[in-house]
Write a protein that holds these residues in place. Structure first.
Motif, short mmCIF file in Angstrom:
data_model
loop_
_atom_site.label_atom_id
_atom_site.label_comp_id
_atom_site.label_asym_id
_atom_site.label_seq_id
_atom_site.Cartn_x
_atom_site.Cartn_y
_atom_site.Cartn_z
N GLY A 1 0.84 -1.20 0.00
CA GLY A 1 0.00 0.00 0.00
C GLY A 1 0.87 1.24 0.00
O GLY A 1 1.86 1.31 0.71
N ALA B 1 1.21 4.76 1.27
CA ALA B 1 0.55 5.48 2.36
C ALA B 1 0.03 6.84 1.91
O ALA B 1 0.68 7.55 1.14
N ASP B 2 -1.13 7.18 2.39
CA ASP B 2 -1.68 8.52 2.21
C ASP B 2 -1.04 9.39 3.30
O ASP B 2 -1.22 9.13 4.49
N ASN C 1 -3.15 10.38 6.13
CA ASN C 1 -3.78 9.32 6.90
C ASN C 1 -2.97 8.05 6.69
O ASN C 1 -3.30 7.22 5.85
N LYS D 1 -2.63 5.35 8.00
CA LYS D 1 -3.25 4.01 8.13
C LYS D 1 -4.07 3.65 6.88
O LYS D 1 -4.53 2.53 6.73
N GLN D 2 -4.28 4.63 6.02
CA GLN D 2 -5.23 4.43 4.90
C GLN D 2 -4.50 4.61 3.57
O GLN D 2 -4.36 5.73 3.09
N PRO D 3 -4.00 3.53 2.94
CA PRO D 3 -3.27 3.71 1.68
C PRO D 3 -4.17 4.31 0.60
O PRO D 3 -5.37 4.04 0.56
N PHE D 4 -3.59 5.18 -0.26
CA PHE D 4 -4.40 5.75 -1.33
C PHE D 4 -4.32 4.89 -2.58
O PHE D 4 -5.08 5.04 -3.51
N TYR E 1 -2.69 0.80 -4.18
CA TYR E 1 -1.99 -0.47 -3.95
C TYR E 1 -1.23 -0.86 -5.21
O TYR E 1 -1.67 -0.57 -6.32
#
Length: 308
Positions: free
Chosen positions: A197, A199-200, A203, A205-208, A210
């Motif tokens: 992933g 990374a964003d 955030n 924890k929330q990949p933008f 993959y």
């Protein structure tokens, strides 16, 4: 039946995680232990926190005399200097000359350090003053007070060496994750490629996005984990070796390359040198790709990247 076995471990001051694919639990953990031992060995070699490490001996003799070192350290420094030349000095292991006390990236820091003081120290940052003698296997720092450090390449080197040990032991697939700098080989236990992933930065924890990867290393450099805000401007913990000042304008850089050491070393200069220059450089180098996110959340990528 194939399964994935993993173990997190704090090494080199970072959170590492080693994953191997195997059908046998005991041998899987034996392999992981061997990889951890290898990373510890490299940590001892490269650390500047121990007085008797070879890195420290080189630094202590700066401006005094050349120091004979193991072939492994000599070769790593030689490769580091090659990367310095390719990146026009934006990667520079002699950055240790910039006093740590200038930059303390805890949230207490309220003002920028005095640029004049930094200029003084910058005189000591110059990879061209690292003199290698291949015949005698020595390293000499030309100026008194110069210091080298492997913070920009050491994790990637350790990940690559741990992977080598695992492959030599017959591990067909796995991941060595050195706190976000990771190297992969083979496939997951279910036969699918490993998925990483991106990374964003706003955030983590929330990949933008993959990407599927195998036999590939990924390194990320970002300002979203360590930074300070001074007068409303965000400064990342990445220091530009040419100015001694922290980088602003780029939120994160992700570099893809078959080799973790090179990916790790290239992530820093790409985040410093300006987006156009960085993309121009990356596009000229085979098997090297990157994604850059700037402070306005614009996404730039090198020629051969296909984001899902």
């Amino acid at each position: 039946m194939l399964r994935e076995f993993k173990r997190p471990q704090k090494l080199m001051g970072n959170a590492f995680e080693i994953t191997v694919v195997s059908s046998d639990e005991k041998s899987a953990y034996d392999h992981i232990d061997a990889a951890i031992d290898e990373i510890r060995r490299i940590e001892k070699l490269l650390t500047t926190f121990s007085d008797d490490s070879q890195t420290n001996l080189i630094n202590q003799n700066a401006g005094i005399k050349p120091v004979k070192v193991d072939r492994e350290i000599f070769d790593l420094i030689e490769r580091s200097l090659r990367i310095s030349r390719i990146t026009d000095g934006y990667f520079d292991i002699s950055y240790g000359g910039i006093d740590k006390s200038f930059w303390n990236f805890d949230r207490e820091m309220k003002e920028l350090p005095n640029p004049e003081k930094i200029k003084d120290h910058l005189k000591l940052v110059n990879y061209q003053n690292i003199i290698l003698d291949g015949d005698n296997q020595t390293v000499f720092l030309r100026e008194k007070g110069m210091r080298i450090g492997f913070g920009g390449i050491g994790k990637g080197y350790a990940a690559e060496m741990a992977k080598r040990i695992l492959m030599e032991r017959g591990v067909k697939s796995g991941i060595v994750n050195a706190s976000g700098d990771l190297t992969t080989w083979g496939n997951q236990a279910d036969g699918k490629p490993w998925t990483v992933g991106i990374a964003d930065p706003d955030n983590a924890k929330q990949p933008f996005s993959y990407m599927n990867i195998t036999d590939m290393a990924v390194a990320t450099s970002g300002n979203y984990e360590k930074f300070v805000v001074i007068n409303g401007k965000k400064y990342s913990h990445t220091i530009n070796p040419k100015t001694g000042m922290p980088v602003s304008g780029v939120k994160s850089v992700t570099v893809f390359c078959p080799n973790a050491e090179i990916a790790d070393a290239m992530a820093t200069p790409v985040s410093i040198m300006g987006i156009d220059a960085a993309l121009g450089m990356i596009n000229q180098i085979n098997h090297l790709e990157c994604i850059i996110i700037d402070d306005e959340d614009r996404i730039y990528s090198s020629q051969n990247i296909n984001l899902k």
